[in-house]
Design a protein around this motif. Structure first.
Motif, PDB file in Angstrom:
ATOM      1  N   LYS A  69       0.867  -1.178   0.000  1.00 51.67           N
ATOM      2  CA  LYS A  69       0.000   0.000   0.000  1.00 51.67           C
ATOM      3  C   LYS A  69       0.901   1.224   0.000  1.00 51.67           C
ATOM      4  CE  LYS A  69      -3.878   2.156   2.456  1.00 51.67           C
ATOM      5  NZ  LYS A  69      -4.775   2.070   3.639  1.00 51.67           N
ATOM      6  N   VAL A  70       0.860   1.990  -1.071  1.00 48.45           N
ATOM      7  CA  VAL A  70       1.819   3.071  -1.264  1.00 48.45           C
ATOM      8  C   VAL A  70       1.776   4.093  -0.135  1.00 48.45           C
ATOM      9  CG1 VAL A  70       0.250   4.492  -2.646  1.00 48.45           C
ATOM     10  CG2 VAL A  70       2.744   4.690  -2.993  1.00 48.45           C
ATOM     11  N   SER A  71       0.600   4.278   0.480  1.00 47.26           N
ATOM     12  CA  SER A  71       0.480   5.295   1.530  1.00 47.26           C
ATOM     13  C   SER A  71       0.925   4.796   2.902  1.00 47.26           C
ATOM     14  CB  SER A  71      -0.971   5.795   1.614  1.00 47.26           C
ATOM     15  OG  SER A  71      -1.845   4.726   1.935  1.00 47.26           O
ATOM     16  N   ASP A  72       1.164   3.489   3.020  1.00 49.71           N
ATOM     17  CA  ASP A  72       1.568   2.930   4.313  1.00 49.71           C
ATOM     18  C   ASP A  72       3.087   2.984   4.454  1.00 49.71           C
ATOM     19  OD1 ASP A  72       1.905   1.635   6.686  1.00 49.71           O
ATOM     20  OD2 ASP A  72       1.084  -0.284   6.049  1.00 49.71           O
ATOM     21  N   GLN A  73       3.558   4.074   5.029  1.00 49.72           N
ATOM     22  CA  GLN A  73       4.994   4.246   5.236  1.00 49.72           C
ATOM     23  C   GLN A  73       5.373   4.158   6.717  1.00 49.72           C
ATOM     24  OE1 GLN A  73       7.256   4.426   2.719  1.00 49.72           O
ATOM     25  NE2 GLN A  73       5.481   4.032   1.386  1.00 49.72           N
ATOM     26  N   GLU A  74       4.438   3.648   7.510  1.00 49.55           N
ATOM     27  CA  GLU A  74       4.689   3.520   8.949  1.00 49.55           C
ATOM     28  C   GLU A  74       5.459   2.230   9.237  1.00 49.55           C
ATOM     29  OE1 GLU A  74       3.992   5.815  11.317  1.00 49.55           O
ATOM     30  OE2 GLU A  74       3.391   7.109   9.649  1.00 49.55           O
ATOM     31  N   TYR A  75       6.712   2.215   8.817  1.00 50.47           N
ATOM     32  CA  TYR A  75       7.534   1.025   9.021  1.00 50.47           C
ATOM     33  C   TYR A  75       8.052   0.971  10.459  1.00 50.47           C
ATOM     34  CZ  TYR A  75       7.672  -0.357   4.119  1.00 50.47           C
ATOM     35  OH  TYR A  75       7.329  -0.794   2.869  1.00 50.47           O
ATOM     36  N   LYS A  76       8.086  -0.239  11.000  1.00 52.68           N
ATOM     37  CA  LYS A  76       8.667  -0.433  12.325  1.00 52.68           C
ATOM     38  C   LYS A  76      10.163  -0.162  12.239  1.00 52.68           C
ATOM     39  CE  LYS A  76       5.222  -4.008  13.334  1.00 52.68           C
ATOM     40  NZ  LYS A  76       4.502  -3.837  12.048  1.00 52.68           N
ATOM     41  N   SER A  77      10.731   0.375  13.297  1.00 53.21           N
ATOM     42  CA  SER A  77      12.162   0.671  13.305  1.00 53.21           C
ATOM     43  C   SER A  77      12.965  -0.620  13.321  1.00 53.21           C
ATOM     44  CB  SER A  77      12.523   1.512  14.539  1.00 53.21           C
ATOM     45  OG  SER A  77      12.382   0.734  15.719  1.00 53.21           O
ATOM     46  N   THR A  78      14.224  -0.533  12.917  1.00 51.59           N
ATOM     47  CA  THR A  78      15.096  -1.706  12.943  1.00 51.59           C
ATOM     48  C   THR A  78      15.220  -2.239  14.367  1.00 51.59           C
ATOM     49  OG1 THR A  78      16.345  -0.871  11.055  1.00 51.59           O
ATOM     50  CG2 THR A  78      17.402  -2.567  12.381  1.00 51.59           C
ATOM     51  N   LYS A  79      15.317  -1.341  15.333  1.00 48.35           N
ATOM     52  CA  LYS A  79      15.403  -1.755  16.742  1.00 48.35           C
ATOM     53  C   LYS A  79      14.172  -2.571  17.138  1.00 48.35           C
ATOM     54  CE  LYS A  79      16.773   1.093  20.062  1.00 48.35           C
ATOM     55  NZ  LYS A  79      16.757   2.193  21.082  1.00 48.35           N
ATOM     56  N   GLU A 113      16.081  -1.760   3.329  1.00 53.67           N
ATOM     57  CA  GLU A 113      16.981  -1.126   4.304  1.00 53.67           C
ATOM     58  C   GLU A 113      16.853  -1.806   5.667  1.00 53.67           C
ATOM     59  OE1 GLU A 113      17.479   3.199   6.562  1.00 53.67           O
ATOM     60  OE2 GLU A 113      16.238   3.033   4.765  1.00 53.67           O
ATOM     61  N   ARG A 114      15.609  -2.090   6.072  1.00 55.13           N
ATOM     62  CA  ARG A 114      15.393  -2.747   7.363  1.00 55.13           C
ATOM     63  C   ARG A 114      16.026  -4.141   7.370  1.00 55.13           C
ATOM     64  NH1 ARG A 114      13.997   1.686   8.199  1.00 55.13           N
ATOM     65  NH2 ARG A 114      12.126   2.457   9.291  1.00 55.13           N
ATOM     66  N   MET A 115      15.820  -4.904   6.294  1.00 53.63           N
ATOM     67  CA  MET A 115      16.384  -6.247   6.225  1.00 53.63           C
ATOM     68  C   MET A 115      17.904  -6.218   6.228  1.00 53.63           C
ATOM     69  SD  MET A 115      13.830  -8.467   3.768  1.00 53.63           S
ATOM     70  CE  MET A 115      13.873  -7.329   2.381  1.00 53.63           C
ATOM     71  N   LYS A 116      18.480  -5.247   5.547  1.00 57.70           N
ATOM     72  CA  LYS A 116      19.936  -5.117   5.515  1.00 57.70           C
ATOM     73  C   LYS A 116      20.475  -4.837   6.920  1.00 57.70           C
ATOM     74  CE  LYS A 116      23.645  -2.619   3.088  1.00 57.70           C
ATOM     75  NZ  LYS A 116      24.348  -2.066   4.255  1.00 57.70           N
ATOM     76  N   TRP A 121      23.045  -6.839  11.992  1.00 49.82           N
ATOM     77  CA  TRP A 121      22.988  -7.168  13.424  1.00 49.82           C
ATOM     78  C   TRP A 121      23.149  -8.671  13.627  1.00 49.82           C
ATOM     79  CZ3 TRP A 121      20.097 -10.147  16.743  1.00 49.82           C
ATOM     80  CH2 TRP A 121      20.235  -9.871  18.114  1.00 49.82           C
ATOM     81  N   LEU A 122      22.481  -9.465  12.796  1.00 49.78           N
ATOM     82  CA  LEU A 122      22.558 -10.919  12.917  1.00 49.78           C
ATOM     83  C   LEU A 122      23.943 -11.452  12.573  1.00 49.78           C
ATOM     84  CD1 LEU A 122      19.088 -11.885  11.431  1.00 49.78           C
ATOM     85  CD2 LEU A 122      19.901 -12.453  13.728  1.00 49.78           C
ATOM     86  N   ALA A 123      24.653 -10.757  11.685  1.00 47.06           N
ATOM     87  CA  ALA A 123      26.014 -11.182  11.341  1.00 47.06           C
ATOM     88  C   ALA A 123      26.909 -11.178  12.581  1.00 47.06           C
ATOM     89  CB  ALA A 123      26.588 -10.269  10.262  1.00 47.06           C
ATOM     90  N   VAL A 124      26.604 -10.296  13.517  1.00 47.71           N
ATOM     91  CA  VAL A 124      27.389 -10.183  14.758  1.00 47.71           C
ATOM     92  C   VAL A 124      26.779 -11.022  15.874  1.00 47.71           C
ATOM     93  CG1 VAL A 124      28.223  -8.584  16.535  1.00 47.71           C
ATOM     94  CG2 VAL A 124      28.166  -7.862  14.137  1.00 47.71           C
TER      95      VAL A 124
END
Length: 213
Positions: A69-79, A113-116, A121-124
């Protein structure tokens, strides 16, 4: 009926019905939608489903939608996403993290970006998540625990106090910060152990590795 037919035609097929209730006969995994196993924060279930002995999985969205959904930009933070992943592991479950592709088939840049960042984090810290089982101490306000053999990983998200009490039946033989191996002072007390970790704030996940017996 249907489950029996599925297993007869495809014995290796795993059945997991997302009905927000206790597993039914013939189901191979128990799924929790937008909820950690045993919790009921999503509003999908009227009653918290009892966590079964089946393999567990929780599914969650990166933003608010399963699809795009193009208007849904409320992404959860990486943390937030990393803590959700760790909390899922602390429950002994797998995490299915959804990404809704764009109409052109590409993944949204924010999702990539979030997956990267989660991958970095998982690499460490992946050793404290991959191949672990639910830890000795259930989810708490401060965080959770995961276990791998004689190693108990204490995942601290937020801690206002300098000392953390863990109710443990096992004996702790050593304690160290996972990221750099620096020794963490601890004291065995009746019914558990006290860790002198100091205040933990503004960190995604401060991990203490305990050796136990």
């Amino acid at each position: 009926g249907q489950y029996e037919m599925i297993h007869r035609l495809q014995p290796a097929c795993l059945v997991g019905n997302n009905h927000h209730g206790a597993p039914q006969e013939g189901e191979d995994i128990q799924i929790f939608e937008r909820d950690l196993p045993g919790e009921m924060t999503s509003g999908f279930a009227k009653h918290a489903a009892k966590v079964s002995r089946l393999p567990l999985e929780t599914c969650q969205t990166m933003n608010g939608m399963w699809g795009y959904k193009v208007s849904d930009q409320e992404y959860k933070s990486t943390k937030t996403l990393i803590r959700y992943l760790v909390s899922t592991a602390g429950k002994g479950a797998n995490l299915l993290l959804n990404v809704g592709p764009q109409p052109n088939g590409e993944l949204p840049a924010v999702a990539v970006e979030r997956m990267k960042e989660m991958g970095e984090w998982l690499a460490v810290n992946g050793e404290t998540v991959y191949g672990t089982k639910a830890g000795d101490v259930k989810q708490q306000e401060w965080g959770c625990t995961t276990r791998k053999g004689d190693r108990l990983f204490v995942h601290i998200f937020e801690l206002d106090h300098d000392v953390l009490y863990l109710p443990l039946e096992c004996k702790v033989t050593s304690a160290k910060a996972f990221v750099d191996g620096k020794a963490v002072k601890f004291k065995q007390v009746t019914g558990g152990v006290l860790l002198e970790v100091g205040k933990v704030t503004d960190q995604t996940d401060y991990i203490v590795e305990l050796r136990t017996r």
